[in-house]
Design a protein around this motif. Structure first.
Motif, mmCIF file in Angstrom:
data_model
loop_
_atom_site.group_PDB
_atom_site.id
_atom_site.type_symbol
_atom_site.label_atom_id
_atom_site.label_comp_id
_atom_site.label_asym_id
_atom_site.label_seq_id
_atom_site.Cartn_x
_atom_site.Cartn_y
_atom_site.Cartn_z
ATOM 1 N N VAL A 1 0.735 -1.188 -0.092
ATOM 2 C CA VAL A 1 -0.034 -0.096 -0.154
ATOM 3 C C VAL A 1 0.965 1.336 0.125
ATOM 4 O O VAL A 1 0.546 2.174 -0.623
ATOM 5 C CB VAL A 1 -0.841 -0.048 1.207
ATOM 6 N N ASN A 2 2.021 1.098 0.796
ATOM 7 C CA ASN A 2 2.725 2.326 0.844
ATOM 8 C C ASN A 2 3.615 2.528 -0.667
ATOM 9 O O ASN A 2 3.750 3.648 -0.881
ATOM 10 C CB ASN A 2 4.027 2.007 1.929
ATOM 11 N N VAL A 3 3.932 1.473 -1.209
ATOM 12 C CA VAL A 3 4.521 1.734 -2.562
ATOM 13 C C VAL A 3 3.616 2.350 -3.534
ATOM 14 O O VAL A 3 3.878 2.951 -4.345
ATOM 15 C CB VAL A 3 5.103 0.193 -3.080
ATOM 16 N N LEU A 4 2.096 1.838 -3.470
ATOM 17 C CA LEU A 4 1.212 2.231 -4.340
ATOM 18 C C LEU A 4 0.919 3.768 -4.141
ATOM 19 O O LEU A 4 0.730 4.480 -5.141
ATOM 20 C CB LEU A 4 -0.158 1.647 -4.048
ATOM 21 N N MET B 1 2.864 6.011 -2.634
ATOM 22 C CA MET B 1 3.943 6.655 -3.118
ATOM 23 C C MET B 1 3.988 7.000 -4.688
ATOM 24 O O MET B 1 4.304 7.617 -5.323
ATOM 25 C CB MET B 1 5.186 6.122 -2.677
ATOM 26 N N GLY B 2 3.960 5.818 -5.682
ATOM 27 C CA GLY B 2 3.813 5.769 -6.829
ATOM 28 C C GLY B 2 2.666 6.752 -7.413
ATOM 29 O O GLY B 2 2.954 7.475 -8.343
ATOM 30 N N ILE B 3 1.679 6.823 -6.944
ATOM 31 C CA ILE B 3 0.377 7.825 -7.267
ATOM 32 C C ILE B 3 0.969 9.091 -7.046
ATOM 33 O O ILE B 3 0.784 10.074 -7.643
ATOM 34 C CB ILE B 3 -1.021 7.374 -6.312
ATOM 35 N N LEU B 4 1.679 9.492 -6.014
ATOM 36 C CA LEU B 4 2.149 10.870 -5.628
ATOM 37 C C LEU B 4 3.214 11.222 -6.463
ATOM 38 O O LEU B 4 3.236 12.372 -6.920
ATOM 39 C CB LEU B 4 2.639 10.828 -4.083
ATOM 40 N N VAL B 5 4.093 10.388 -6.741
ATOM 41 C CA VAL B 5 5.106 10.493 -7.867
ATOM 42 C C VAL B 5 4.599 11.066 -9.301
ATOM 43 O O VAL B 5 4.914 11.860 -9.846
ATOM 44 C CB VAL B 5 6.229 9.389 -7.836
ATOM 45 N N CYS B 6 3.612 10.033 -9.560
ATOM 46 C CA CYS B 6 2.969 10.411 -10.901
ATOM 47 C C CYS B 6 2.251 11.653 -11.130
ATOM 48 O O CYS B 6 2.274 12.307 -12.006
ATOM 49 C CB CYS B 6 2.178 9.283 -11.269
ATOM 50 N N SER B 7 1.638 12.028 -10.067
ATOM 51 C CA SER B 7 0.893 13.237 -10.022
ATOM 52 C C SER B 7 1.725 14.424 -10.136
ATOM 53 O O SER B 7 1.460 15.558 -10.281
ATOM 54 C CB SER B 7 -0.075 13.315 -8.568
ATOM 55 N N MET B 8 2.971 14.249 -9.498
ATOM 56 C CA MET B 8 3.941 15.535 -9.385
ATOM 57 C C MET B 8 4.794 15.624 -10.587
ATOM 58 O O MET B 8 5.137 16.567 -11.057
ATOM 59 C CB MET B 8 4.978 15.129 -8.008
ATOM 60 N N LEU B 9 4.939 14.279 -11.362
ATOM 61 C CA LEU B 9 5.624 14.155 -12.719
ATOM 62 C C LEU B 9 4.866 14.632 -13.720
ATOM 63 O O LEU B 9 5.320 14.968 -14.826
ATOM 64 C CB LEU B 9 6.244 12.696 -12.706
ATOM 65 N N PHE B 10 3.484 14.197 -13.660
ATOM 66 C CA PHE B 10 2.555 14.870 -14.967
ATOM 67 C C PHE B 10 2.629 16.043 -15.356
ATOM 68 O O PHE B 10 2.960 16.214 -16.613
ATOM 69 C CB PHE B 10 1.283 14.111 -14.549
ATOM 70 N N PRO B 11 2.538 17.122 -14.513
ATOM 71 C CA PRO B 11 2.557 18.716 -15.309
ATOM 72 C C PRO B 11 3.991 18.735 -16.020
ATOM 73 O O PRO B 11 3.975 19.357 -17.142
ATOM 74 C CB PRO B 11 2.693 19.495 -13.962
ATOM 75 N N PHE B 12 5.253 18.416 -15.459
ATOM 76 C CA PHE B 12 6.492 18.441 -16.179
ATOM 77 C C PHE B 12 6.583 17.835 -17.505
ATOM 78 O O PHE B 12 6.847 18.351 -18.248
ATOM 79 C CB PHE B 12 7.451 18.087 -15.489
#
Length: 288
Positions: free
Chosen positions: A11-14, A16-27
């Motif tokens: 769950v933690n990895v999932l 964190m993965g969602i958080l990373v994707c949400s941060m990288l998507f705008p760039f």
């Protein structure tokens, strides 16, 4: 118990993965739009991957002399400001970390007081004007020379250094300055790099001080030039209006290109000091 820990890890990895994707998507989206052909951009068909790759927007931005001037000014402000801020923060933090400092608690209260109350914009502006600092490099460096919060973090880090090391330095005949330079600083690399990064990022993204204290375009930092370009929609010989069609595409690509050009350099610095980042912040914030 073992299964619960395993589920927590998944769950933690999932998350964190969602958080990373949400941060990288705008760039990623900005990069894709900035490199895509105008037809695809106007139809809003760009998501994660560019279509009809072209670099016209980048050519226009990088050929604009204002961008080069902004980069030069920003690098000067970052190097000069970060160096001076780090030196003065280091000196102040080391002095306040000494138990035998006269009026040490009073000085510490004054530092904390500045975190809660400030003089305000108008008194600060009048002070800058009275000292003749308007329209100078120092207008971008001196107002935020020392951050009280970073000073406290570094002071706490210095307090965690074993006193035995400093006492051995005094036995060897070192002065307080010698102890700072030869013993304390070599052991403080994590906090120094962390605070330096904080200062550099703050100065790199600082455009408000330039809007208040600078009138000469030759002194504008990159962020002010980026702001003007995005608002006005003009880069070099390419002028963008509010009309539909190709102008709208140029405007959209132009905005994203300018933002990326101004943001990527400071982001590329982080990986080189990432290993010191967490240690510097945590060790400097454990003790009060």
């Amino acid at each position: 118990m073992h299964k619960r820990i395993r589920y927590f890890d998944w769950v933690n990895v999932l998350l964190m993965g969602i958080l990373v994707c949400s941060m990288l998507f705008p760039f990623i989206h900005m990069a894709s739009v900035s490199m895509s052909a105008s037809d695809y951009v106007i139809r809003n068909e760009i998501t994660l991957w560019p279509k009809g790759i072209n670099f016209d927007a980048y050519r226009s931005v990088l050929q604009d002399k204002r961008i080069l001037i902004g980069y030069k000014n920003t690098l000067i402000y970052v190097v000069l400001g970060t160096t001076l801020s780090l030196v003065f923060t280091m000196i102040g933090a080391y002095a306040l970390s000494r138990k035998g400092l006269v009026f040490g608690k009073t000085l510490m209260l004054l530092v904390v007081f500045t975190m809660l109350f400030t003089g305000g914009l108008i008194p600060t502006y009048l002070t800058m004007r009275s000292y003749g600092l308007l329209d100078t490099i120092w207008a971008m460096v001196l107002p935020g020379l020392v951050s009280s919060w970073y000073l406290i973090v570094m002071r706490t880090f210095f307090q965690g250094i074993p006193r035995e090391l400093e006492e051995s330095g005094k036995i060897d005949g070192l002065s307080d300055l010698g102890i700072l330079l030869r013993i304390v600083l070599p052991l403080s690399k994590p906090v120094l790099l962390t605070i330096a990064l904080f200062y550099a990022v703050g100065i790199w993204g600082n455009f408000f001080s330039a809007l208040i204290y600078l009138r000469n375009p030759d002194l504008f930092p990159l962020q002010v030039i980026v702001r003007n370009i995005v608002l006005i929609g003009q880069v070099g010989d390419v002028t963008v209006s509010s009309a539909v069609g190709e102008a709208t595409i140029v405007l959209e690509s132009l905005k994203y290109t300018v933002i990326l050009v101004s943001t990527l350099p400071i982001l590329l610095v982080y990986p080189f000091i990432q290993k010191h980042f967490t240690q510097g912040v945590l060790v400097g914030s454990v003790k009060g």
